[in-house]
Design a protein around this motif. Structure first.
Motif, PDB file in Angstrom:
ATOM      1  N   TYR A 188     -28.332  21.397 -60.319  1.00 29.61           N
ATOM      2  CA  TYR A 188     -28.015  20.963 -58.959  1.00 29.61           C
ATOM      3  C   TYR A 188     -26.876  21.814 -58.421  1.00 29.61           C
ATOM      4  CZ  TYR A 188     -25.395  18.287 -55.480  1.00 29.61           C
ATOM      5  OH  TYR A 188     -24.683  17.915 -54.377  1.00 29.61           O
ATOM      6  N   ARG A 189     -27.052  22.330 -57.233  1.00 34.60           N
ATOM      7  CA  ARG A 189     -25.997  23.109 -56.571  1.00 34.60           C
ATOM      8  C   ARG A 189     -25.627  22.440 -55.264  1.00 34.60           C
ATOM      9  NH1 ARG A 189     -26.145  29.564 -57.489  1.00 34.60           N
ATOM     10  NH2 ARG A 189     -26.811  29.577 -59.678  1.00 34.60           N
ATOM     11  N   THR A 190     -24.362  22.103 -55.140  1.00 34.80           N
ATOM     12  CA  THR A 190     -23.870  21.532 -53.893  1.00 34.80           C
ATOM     13  C   THR A 190     -23.741  22.646 -52.871  1.00 34.80           C
ATOM     14  OG1 THR A 190     -22.572  19.965 -55.179  1.00 34.80           O
ATOM     15  CG2 THR A 190     -22.021  20.172 -52.868  1.00 34.80           C
ATOM     16  N   GLY A 191     -24.387  22.512 -51.765  1.00 37.30           N
ATOM     17  CA  GLY A 191     -24.280  23.578 -50.778  1.00 37.30           C
ATOM     18  C   GLY A 191     -25.137  23.346 -49.556  1.00 37.30           C
ATOM     19  N   GLN A 192     -24.820  24.097 -48.535  1.00 36.35           N
ATOM     20  CA  GLN A 192     -25.506  24.040 -47.256  1.00 36.35           C
ATOM     21  C   GLN A 192     -26.195  25.371 -47.015  1.00 36.35           C
ATOM     22  OE1 GLN A 192     -23.469  22.240 -43.753  1.00 36.35           O
ATOM     23  NE2 GLN A 192     -23.523  24.320 -42.932  1.00 36.35           N
ATOM     24  N   MET A 193     -27.510  25.349 -46.922  1.00 32.66           N
ATOM     25  CA  MET A 193     -28.246  26.587 -46.693  1.00 32.66           C
ATOM     26  C   MET A 193     -27.981  27.083 -45.282  1.00 32.66           C
ATOM     27  SD  MET A 193     -32.332  27.258 -47.009  1.00 32.66           S
ATOM     28  CE  MET A 193     -33.008  28.907 -46.754  1.00 32.66           C
ATOM     29  N   VAL A 194     -27.645  28.371 -45.177  1.00 31.47           N
ATOM     30  CA  VAL A 194     -27.351  28.949 -43.866  1.00 31.47           C
ATOM     31  C   VAL A 194     -28.166  30.194 -43.578  1.00 31.47           C
ATOM     32  CG1 VAL A 194     -25.028  27.997 -43.702  1.00 31.47           C
ATOM     33  CG2 VAL A 194     -25.379  30.196 -44.851  1.00 31.47           C
ATOM     34  N   GLY A 195     -28.969  30.613 -44.529  1.00 30.10           N
ATOM     35  CA  GLY A 195     -29.759  31.810 -44.287  1.00 30.10           C
ATOM     36  C   GLY A 195     -30.708  32.092 -45.433  1.00 30.10           C
ATOM     37  N   LEU A 196     -31.572  33.079 -45.204  1.00 27.82           N
ATOM     38  CA  LEU A 196     -32.577  33.444 -46.194  1.00 27.82           C
ATOM     39  C   LEU A 196     -32.778  34.949 -46.151  1.00 27.82           C
ATOM     40  CD1 LEU A 196     -34.826  32.534 -48.203  1.00 27.82           C
ATOM     41  CD2 LEU A 196     -36.361  32.382 -46.226  1.00 27.82           C
ATOM     42  N   ASP A 197     -32.778  35.564 -47.315  1.00 26.54           N
ATOM     43  CA  ASP A 197     -33.072  36.994 -47.454  1.00 26.54           C
ATOM     44  C   ASP A 197     -34.404  37.096 -48.190  1.00 26.54           C
ATOM     45  OD1 ASP A 197     -33.285  39.680 -48.126  1.00 26.54           O
ATOM     46  OD2 ASP A 197     -31.123  39.921 -48.396  1.00 26.54           O
ATOM     47  N   ARG A 198     -35.489  37.256 -47.431  1.00 30.74           N
ATOM     48  CA  ARG A 198     -36.806  37.261 -48.061  1.00 30.74           C
ATOM     49  C   ARG A 198     -37.068  38.557 -48.816  1.00 30.74           C
ATOM     50  NH1 ARG A 198     -41.406  36.834 -45.020  1.00 30.74           N
ATOM     51  NH2 ARG A 198     -40.496  37.385 -42.993  1.00 30.74           N
ATOM     52  N   THR A 199     -36.425  39.646 -48.425  1.00 34.87           N
ATOM     53  CA  THR A 199     -36.615  40.912 -49.128  1.00 34.87           C
ATOM     54  C   THR A 199     -36.065  40.830 -50.547  1.00 34.87           C
ATOM     55  OG1 THR A 199     -36.481  42.132 -47.042  1.00 34.87           O
ATOM     56  CG2 THR A 199     -36.161  43.384 -49.076  1.00 34.87           C
ATOM     57  N   ARG A 200     -34.872  40.281 -50.678  1.00 33.28           N
ATOM     58  CA  ARG A 200     -34.248  40.154 -51.997  1.00 33.28           C
ATOM     59  C   ARG A 200     -34.587  38.826 -52.663  1.00 33.28           C
ATOM     60  NH1 ARG A 200     -29.020  43.577 -51.977  1.00 33.28           N
ATOM     61  NH2 ARG A 200     -28.814  42.589 -54.007  1.00 33.28           N
ATOM     62  N   ARG A 201     -35.300  37.940 -51.933  1.00 33.62           N
ATOM     63  CA  ARG A 201     -35.641  36.598 -52.418  1.00 33.62           C
ATOM     64  C   ARG A 201     -34.379  35.847 -52.848  1.00 33.62           C
ATOM     65  NH1 ARG A 201     -41.002  37.356 -56.213  1.00 33.62           N
ATOM     66  NH2 ARG A 201     -42.066  38.877 -54.873  1.00 33.62           N
ATOM     67  N   GLU A 202     -33.538  35.608 -51.857  1.00 38.74           N
ATOM     68  CA  GLU A 202     -32.285  34.899 -52.099  1.00 38.74           C
ATOM     69  C   GLU A 202     -32.018  33.898 -50.985  1.00 38.74           C
ATOM     70  OE1 GLU A 202     -29.990  38.532 -54.457  1.00 38.74           O
ATOM     71  OE2 GLU A 202     -29.657  38.208 -52.304  1.00 38.74           O
ATOM     72  N   VAL A 203     -31.521  32.726 -51.376  1.00 41.01           N
ATOM     73  CA  VAL A 203     -31.080  31.704 -50.441  1.00 41.01           C
ATOM     74  C   VAL A 203     -29.576  31.868 -50.242  1.00 41.01           C
ATOM     75  CG1 VAL A 203     -30.780  29.220 -50.091  1.00 41.01           C
ATOM     76  CG2 VAL A 203     -32.891  30.094 -51.093  1.00 41.01           C
ATOM     77  N   LEU A 204     -29.120  31.838 -49.007  1.00 46.98           N
ATOM     78  CA  LEU A 204     -27.704  32.008 -48.703  1.00 46.98           C
ATOM     79  C   LEU A 204     -27.062  30.655 -48.473  1.00 46.98           C
ATOM     80  CD1 LEU A 204     -29.067  34.767 -48.127  1.00 46.98           C
ATOM     81  CD2 LEU A 204     -27.461  35.086 -46.240  1.00 46.98           C
ATOM     82  N   LEU A 205     -25.990  30.378 -49.210  1.00 49.71           N
ATOM     83  CA  LEU A 205     -25.274  29.111 -49.084  1.00 49.71           C
ATOM     84  C   LEU A 205     -23.893  29.346 -48.506  1.00 49.71           C
ATOM     85  CD1 LEU A 205     -26.114  27.326 -52.477  1.00 49.71           C
ATOM     86  CD2 LEU A 205     -27.386  27.309 -50.327  1.00 49.71           C
ATOM     87  N   ALA A 206     -23.473  28.438 -47.648  1.00 49.22           N
ATOM     88  CA  ALA A 206     -22.147  28.508 -47.039  1.00 49.22           C
ATOM     89  C   ALA A 206     -21.082  28.110 -48.055  1.00 49.22           C
ATOM     90  CB  ALA A 206     -22.075  27.580 -45.837  1.00 49.22           C
ATOM     91  N   PRO A 207     -19.826  28.466 -47.795  1.00 46.78           N
ATOM     92  CA  PRO A 207     -18.752  27.964 -48.663  1.00 46.78           C
ATOM     93  C   PRO A 207     -18.702  26.446 -48.617  1.00 46.78           C
ATOM     94  CG  PRO A 207     -17.959  29.710 -47.209  1.00 46.78           C
ATOM     95  CD  PRO A 207     -19.319  29.342 -46.722  1.00 46.78           C
ATOM     96  N   LEU A 208     -18.311  25.832 -49.714  1.00 43.61           N
ATOM     97  CA  LEU A 208     -18.148  24.378 -49.768  1.00 43.61           C
ATOM     98  C   LEU A 208     -16.689  24.050 -49.472  1.00 43.61           C
ATOM     99  CD1 LEU A 208     -19.303  21.573 -50.405  1.00 43.61           C
ATOM    100  CD2 LEU A 208     -18.664  21.953 -52.794  1.00 43.61           C
ATOM    101  N   VAL A 209     -16.487  23.269 -48.413  1.00 38.84           N
ATOM    102  CA  VAL A 209     -15.143  22.905 -47.972  1.00 38.84           C
ATOM    103  C   VAL A 209     -15.008  21.392 -48.038  1.00 38.84           C
ATOM    104  CG1 VAL A 209     -13.477  23.021 -46.080  1.00 38.84           C
ATOM    105  CG2 VAL A 209     -15.061  24.925 -46.472  1.00 38.84           C
ATOM    106  N   ASP A 210     -13.883  20.892 -48.582  1.00 38.22           N
ATOM    107  CA  ASP A 210     -13.716  19.444 -48.714  1.00 38.22           C
ATOM    108  C   ASP A 210     -13.207  18.826 -47.417  1.00 38.22           C
ATOM    109  OD1 ASP A 210     -10.957  19.888 -48.581  1.00 38.22           O
ATOM    110  OD2 ASP A 210     -10.636  19.671 -50.731  1.00 38.22           O
ATOM    111  N   ASP A 211     -12.999  17.517 -47.436  1.00 39.95           N
ATOM    112  CA  ASP A 211     -12.593  16.796 -46.230  1.00 39.95           C
ATOM    113  C   ASP A 211     -11.209  17.211 -45.733  1.00 39.95           C
ATOM    114  OD1 ASP A 211     -14.962  15.419 -46.318  1.00 39.95           O
ATOM    115  OD2 ASP A 211     -14.132  13.683 -47.365  1.00 39.95           O
TER     116      ASP A 211
END
Length: 469
Positions: free
Chosen positions: A102-125
């Motif tokens: 399980y990875r805590t994160g918010q998806m913000v983009g996709l690189d289909r050429t490299r087959r990678e999901v881009l996750l934003a930094p995790l910031v607390d309250d």
């Protein structure tokens, strides 16, 4: 379904670059599932228990929330009739027990050429960065981010109404509900006619916009829980005088997705409970303490819930060129593969999937996500074996709407009875409860579900039946 991955703020500071992950040679097939709602979590659990445990795949589930609650239960959390703590599932624990990551994160983009999901930094309250921006590599990507309510650009909705999209939304509504009751109870007494009885109105008014399943279920649940809440020492509120629930629907009947007879039966029951039902009532604007209708009528309310319309998260329309429709759903083939990338699949509410044998799309229901999660398990087995993929065939088992302690109505269709049968009452109520049990069984298995059910039944006898704080 729950959208807990859709970005809400710019995710990366200007100029920040994501680190490029290194894939070790000989690594197992990487399956990344974005979205831990009903479909995504069931798929991750079943994949982990089968292919993941044997080392044939490495399964990663991405979700920005830390816990999971079945979305059809949100109206019960909002009304205060369900203890969320007894029903929420911790993603980290589920991943540990069922052989996925399980990875805590918010998806913000996709690189289909490299087959990678881009996750934003995790910031607390408190604004502190917990985890830097990341790239998650995949061989197969499954998008299961669910859906959001659609306010159709109605003025004031974002500022003055609550949308029941997440468990946090439901909790926030419940807190406002309790505060509204406390505020009404604390108003000073005034005897204006000298009869020795206070004439001070202590209004507790709720307006629910949208009379689909969520709106109708919430209205019925609130009728019961508000009376229960007032009984715990808030006796200065006169329920029959002060409590008002308005249910507002733009269509000419409530529950437009059900047969007319069931819509009529549900409306009659709600009216008998004292719920004010407004049909053919289009909302023009939402103000701080009122709903303005297109015909000029104004409905005053202390709490306003928007439960009308469905759309997928808007960020899906910006995923490296993947095809989406007008409500941002990813367009998929009958194999559940997106039309422009065979390595990317989508299921549940965020997928525009053809309903084979009809000219319609598979409807955004929990049962569809459950069926597609089971189907995807077989698709991934075939994909790993290099076999042709199959086409998903949706089986419609009907619609069920719970009216709290009063009744359940629904339609049982197609594959079960070879036609269309409407039903209500005890049998429908048992069927409604069985849907949640099926979801729990998919995640935990019989032993844990049985023990949890017994524990909740025992605990309920020793606690208030409505949330008081």
């Amino acid at each position: 379904m729950n959208d807990s991955t859709a970005p809400t703020t710019p995710p990366l500071p200007s100029g920040e670059r994501l680190p490029v992950p290194v894939r070790p040679p000989g690594a197992p097939h990487q399956v990344v599932i974005v979205g831990g709602g009903a479909g995504g979590l069931e798929l991750a659990t079943r994949l982990g228990d089968t292919l993941g445990q044997r080392g044939r795949v490495a399964v990663t589930l991405v979700d920005r929330a830390r816990t999971h609650v079945w979305k059809p239960k949100l109206h019960e959390i909002a009304a205060g009739s369900m203890n969320m703590d007894a029903h929420e599932l911790d993603y980290l624990a589920q991943a540990h027990w069922h052989h996925f990551e399980y990875r805590t994160g918010q998806m913000v983009g996709l690189d289909r050429t490299r087959r990678e999901v881009l996750l934003a930094p995790l910031v607390d309250d408190e604004g502190q960065r917990v985890i830097d921006a990341r790239r998650v590599p995949y061989d197969t990507l499954v998008m299961a981010v669910g859906s959001l309510t659609n306010d159709f650009g109605t003025p004031g909705v974002a500022e003055h109404a609550i949308k029941l999209e997440t468990a946090a939304d439901a909790r926030r509504f419940n807190q406002r509900l309790i505060n509204a009751a406390l505020r009404a109870h604390s108003r000073a007494d005034h005897d204006t006619d000298g009869d020795g009885v206070s004439d001070t109105p202590r209004h507790l008014r709720v307006a629910i916009i949208g009379a689909g399943a969520t709106g109708v279920e919430l209205a019925a649940e609130l009728h019961h829980t508000l009376r229960e809440l007032v009984s715990y020492g808030l006796q200065r509120i006169q329920v029959d005088r002060d409590l008002r629930i308005d249910l507002i629907e733009a269509a000419d009947r409530i529950l437009p997705g059900l047969p007319p007879r069931l819509s009529t039966a549900a409306e009659e029951l709600l009216r008998n409970l004292g719920v004010q039902v407004h049909t053919s009532a289009r909302v023009a604007a939402v103000e701080p303490q009122s709903v303005v209708l297109a015909d000029g009528r104004r409905i005053d309310a202390d709490l306003i819930v928007w439960a009308a319309g469905v759309q997928a998260p808007a960020f899906l329309a910006e995923l490296d060129g993947l095809e989406t429709n007008r409500i941002h759903q990813l367009v998929v083939n009958a194999t559940l593969q997106t039309t422009r990338d065979n390595h990317v699949f989508a299921l549940g509410d965020c997928a525009a999937c053809p309903w084979l044998g009809t000219d319609k799309l598979v409807p955004p229901r929990a049962q569809a996500a459950h069926q597609q999660a089971s189907f995807m398990l077989g698709q991934l087995r075939r994909r790993l074996a290099g076999e042709p993929l199959r086409e998903f065939r949706y089986r419609d088992f009907g619609s069920l709407v719970s009216l709290g302690d009063y009744s359940t109505v629904g339609s049982l269709m197609g594959a079960l009875v070879g036609g269309n049968m409407v039903f209500e009452g005890l049998f429908a109520k048992l069927m409604y409860k069985s849907l949640y049990k099926q979801h729990e069984l998919a995640l935990h298995g019989w032993p844990k579900v049985a023990l949890d059910t017994i524990a909740r039944a025992i605990t309920r006898r020793t606690e208030p039946h409505v949330k008081l704080h």
